[in-house]
Enzyme design. Structure first.
Site, PDB file in Angstrom:
ATOM      1  N   LYS A   1      15.873  72.379  36.182  1.00 16.66           N
ATOM      2  CA  LYS A   1      14.950  72.529  35.057  1.00 16.66           C
ATOM      3  C   LYS A   1      15.716  73.232  33.955  1.00 16.66           C
ATOM      4  O   LYS A   1      16.628  74.012  34.235  1.00 16.66           O
ATOM      5  CB  LYS A   1      13.742  73.376  35.468  1.00 16.66           C
ATOM      6  CG  LYS A   1      12.539  73.168  34.595  1.00 16.66           C
ATOM      7  CD  LYS A   1      11.758  71.936  35.019  1.00 16.66           C
ATOM      8  CE  LYS A   1      10.671  71.600  34.056  1.00 16.66           C
ATOM      9  NZ  LYS A   1       9.775  70.567  34.624  1.00 16.66           N
TER      10      LYS A   1
ATOM     11  N   ASP B   1       9.364  67.770  29.269  1.00 18.78           N
ATOM     12  CA  ASP B   1       8.364  68.684  29.828  1.00 18.78           C
ATOM     13  C   ASP B   1       7.616  69.206  28.595  1.00 18.78           C
ATOM     14  O   ASP B   1       7.618  68.540  27.543  1.00 18.78           O
ATOM     15  CB  ASP B   1       9.039  69.820  30.633  1.00 18.78           C
ATOM     16  CG  ASP B   1       8.050  70.607  31.497  1.00 18.78           C
ATOM     17  OD1 ASP B   1       7.685  70.118  32.580  1.00 18.78           O
ATOM     18  OD2 ASP B   1       7.608  71.684  31.077  1.00 18.78           O
TER      19      ASP B   1
END
Ligand code: NDP
Ligand code: 2IT
Length: 450
Positions: free
Chosen positions: A131, A171
C-alpha cells in the site's frame, strides 16, 4: 537441542507488536483483528509457531518514505511525503492501492498493507501485498496541480515498482485521472509499456469492470451471505456510506438487483432518500463526486434531498449496511443503534470501517458481518485480471470479467464458510483471516528462513 514450543498468547504477541511499532494505532487495530482468530489456529499448528510466521508477517518486507516536491498554480513550492509499504511478496508481486489524503501516515498505510496480504490471498490470484500514497489532498487542487503532483510522486516511486515487482492501483483520492497521470509519467521514465499500474484507462490497457469491481463485488458477497441464510437482496433498504468509487458502484449494483439505497455520505454529511436513489440520480452523483470531486451537499440541493451535515448515516432504519467511505466509521454506539433499527447484515466496502468492538456487537446480535478483506476484494481481484490481460496483451469482454468477478467473490465466500464455522454459525472474520493467512504462511514456510 530444540526447546519445547510454548503456545502463543495474544497478550504477549500484541505487547511485542506495539513495542516494535509505537504510535501506530490503526496498524495495531488491524493486526489485533487478525491475531485474535489466527493465534488459536496457529496454536493448533505448531509449525507456524516454530517459524515465527505471524511475527514475520507483521513486519513489512520494506517501507519506502520519500519527499515529493511540486509547484502549485501560484508558483509556490509544495512539499509532501510519499510512501510505499511493500508488505509481503510470498505469493506474487506486491500489489495494492495508493491513497492521497491529508490523513495518510505510516500507521494507516501499514494497516492497509497488512490487510491487503490476506485480501489478495483470498482472491486466489498470484498477488503479494503493498500500500502507498501521500499526505496530499487532491480536494480543491486544479487539474494541472494534480498532474504535477502525480508526476513528481511517480518520479521517485518508479524506481521501486515494475510489472513483476510491485503494481500499484487506486484508493481514496486516487482514481482514473490520477492513475493516468502516474502511468504516463512511468511510461515516459522507463520507456516501456507494461501493466505496472492497474485501474488504467480502457484506451491504454485498463480492464473493463475495474472501476465498478469493488462495489459490485461487495454486493455479490452480500448476496452470497444472504443466500446462505435463505434470504435475498431484492427489496432490501440499504445504508451506504461514502460517495466515491466503492460507494457509488455498490449503489449502481444494488439498484440493478432491486434493492433501495436510502443514504450516501461524504466527509461533510449524509443524504437521506426514503424511496431510494434511482440510476439517473446516481449518474449525477458519479459525475459530481468521482469525476469532479465535488460535495454531496450540491446533489442534495439539486434533487431537494434531506441533507444532514456533519452526521453519519447509521441512525437511519434499514435492512443492510455497506460502509464504503473510510476506516473507523462505525463504533459501538452506532452498531447498537443499527441493531436496534433492524440491520440484518453488514458488508464492508471500505477497509476496516468497523471498530473491533462494534464487529463483536454485530456478531453477538446475529447480524451477518463481512470484513472488508473478504467483501471488498473484488477491486484488487479485477486488478489481478487486468495484470493477466496486460501480460497476455489482450482484453477480455465485460461479461466475461463480470462472471470471473462473481466467481471469485463466491469462492471467497466458500473459503469463509470452510474456515469460519463457529458453534453452528459462520464467523466471516475468522473464516477470511484464517483462509487468507494459511496460503501466505505456507508459502513462507516453503521458502525457509527468508
Ligand atoms: P474515493 O476517494 O473514491 O471516495 C472516498 C469516499 O469516502 C468519499 O465520499 C469521501 O468523502 C469519503 N471519505 C474519505 N475519507 C473520509 C473521512 N476521513 N471521513 C469521512 N469520509 C471520508 O475512495 P474509494 O471509494 O476508492 O475508497 C473508499 C474505501 O474503500 C477506502 O477505505 C478504500 O481503502 C476502500 N477500498 C477501495 C478500493 C478501490 O478499488 N478503490 C478497493 C477496496 C477497498 P469526501 O469526498 O468528502 O472526501
Ligand atoms: O484496498 C484495495 O484493495 C484497493 N485499494 C485496490 C488495490 C488494487 O491493487 O486494485
Amino acid at each position: 537441542m530444540m526447546s519445547e514450543l510454548s503456545p502463543m498468547t495474544l497478550e504477549k504477541f500484541m505487547e511485542g507488536l506495539v513495542k516494535r511499532n509505537p504510535k501506530e494505532p490503526e496498524f495495531h487495530q488491524a493486526v489485533l483483528e487478525v491475531a485474535e482468530v489466527v493465534i488459536p489456529y496457529i496454536n493448533l499448528h505448531p509449525k507456524y509457531i516454530r517459524s515465527r510466521i505471524l511475527e514475520r508477517m507483521t513486519e513489512p518486507d520494506r517501507t519506502l518514505i520519500f519527499r515529493v516536491c511540486w509547484e502549485d498554480d501560484e508558483h509556490h513550492i509544495q512539499v509532501n511525503r510519499g510512501y510505499r509499504v511493500q508488505f509481503n511478496n510470498a505469493i506474487g508481486p506486491y500489489k495494492g492501492g495508493l491513497r492521497f489524503h491529508p490523513s495518510v501516515n505510516l500507521s494507516i498505510l501499514k494497516f492497509l498493507g497488512f490487510e491487503q496480504t490476506f485480501k489478495n490471498s483470498l482472491t486466489q490470484l498470484p498477488m503479494g501485498a503493498a500500500k502507498g500514497g501521500a499526505n496530499f489532498d487532491p480536494k480543491g487542487k486544479s487539474e494541472w496541480e494534480i498532474m504535477r503532483f502525480c508526476q513528481s510522486f511517480m518520479t521517485e516511486l518508479s524506481k521501486h515498482i515494475g510489472e513483476d515487482i510491485d503494481v500499484p492501483a487506486g484508493d481514496i483520492g486516487v482514481g482514473a485521472r490520477e492513475i493516468s497521470f502516474m502511468f504516463g509519467q512511468y511510461k515516459r521514465l522507463k520507456n516501456e509499456f507494461t501493466g505496472t499500474l492497474t485501474g488504467k484507462g480502457l484506451e491504454f490497457g485498463g480492464s473493463l469492470i475495474r472501476k465498478e469491481a469493488t462495489g459490485y463485488g461487495c454486493v455479490y458477497f452480500m448476496e452470497e451471505m444472504l443466500k446462505n441464510n435463505n434470504d435475498s437482496i431484492k427489496g432490501k433498504r440499504c445504508l451506504v456510506s461514502g460517495s466515491g468509487n466503492v460507494a457509488l458502484y455498490a449503489t449502481e449494483k444494488l439498484i440493478a438487483v432491486g434493492a433501495k439505497v436510502v443514504t450516501l455520505s461524504d466527509s461533510s454529511g449524509f443524504i437521506y432518500v426514503p424511496d431510494g436513489i434511482d440510476q439517473e440520480q446516481l449518474e449525477f452523483v458519479i459525475e459530481l463526486k468521482v469525476f469532479r470531486r465535488g460535495r454531496l451537499a450540491k446533489a442534495a440541493e439539486h434533487f431537494k434531498w434531506e441533507y444532514h451535515p456533519d452526521k453519519k448515516p447509521w441512525g437511519v432504519p434499514a435492512d443492510l449496511a455497506f460502509p464504503c467511505a473510510t476506516q473507523n466509521e462505525i463504533d459501538v454506539g452506532q452498531a447498537d443503534l443499527m441493531i436496534k433499527n433492524g440491520i440484518r447484515a453488514v458488508a464492508e466496502g471500505a477497509n476496516m470501517p468497523t471498530l473491533s468492538t462494534a464487529i463483536k456487537k454485530f456478531q453477538n446480535a446475529g447480524v451477518l458481518f463481512a470484513p472488508g478483506k473478504a467483501s471488498n476484494a473484488g477491486g484488487v481481484a479485477v486488478s489481478g485480471l487486468e495484470m493477466t490481460q496486460n501480460s497476455l496483451r489482450m482484453a477480455w469482454g465485460k461479461d466475461d470479467i463480470d462472471l470471473m468477478l462473481r466467481s471469485i467473490m463466491g469462492d471467497i465466500h466458500q473459503q469463509c464458510l470452510r474456515y469460519g464455522e463457529e458453534a453452528g454459525n459462520i464467523d466471516y472474520v475468522k473464516g477470511a483471516n484464517i483462509s487468507g493467512f494459511k496460503k501466505v504462511a505456507d508459502a513462507m514456510l516453503a521458502y525457509g528462513v527468508v
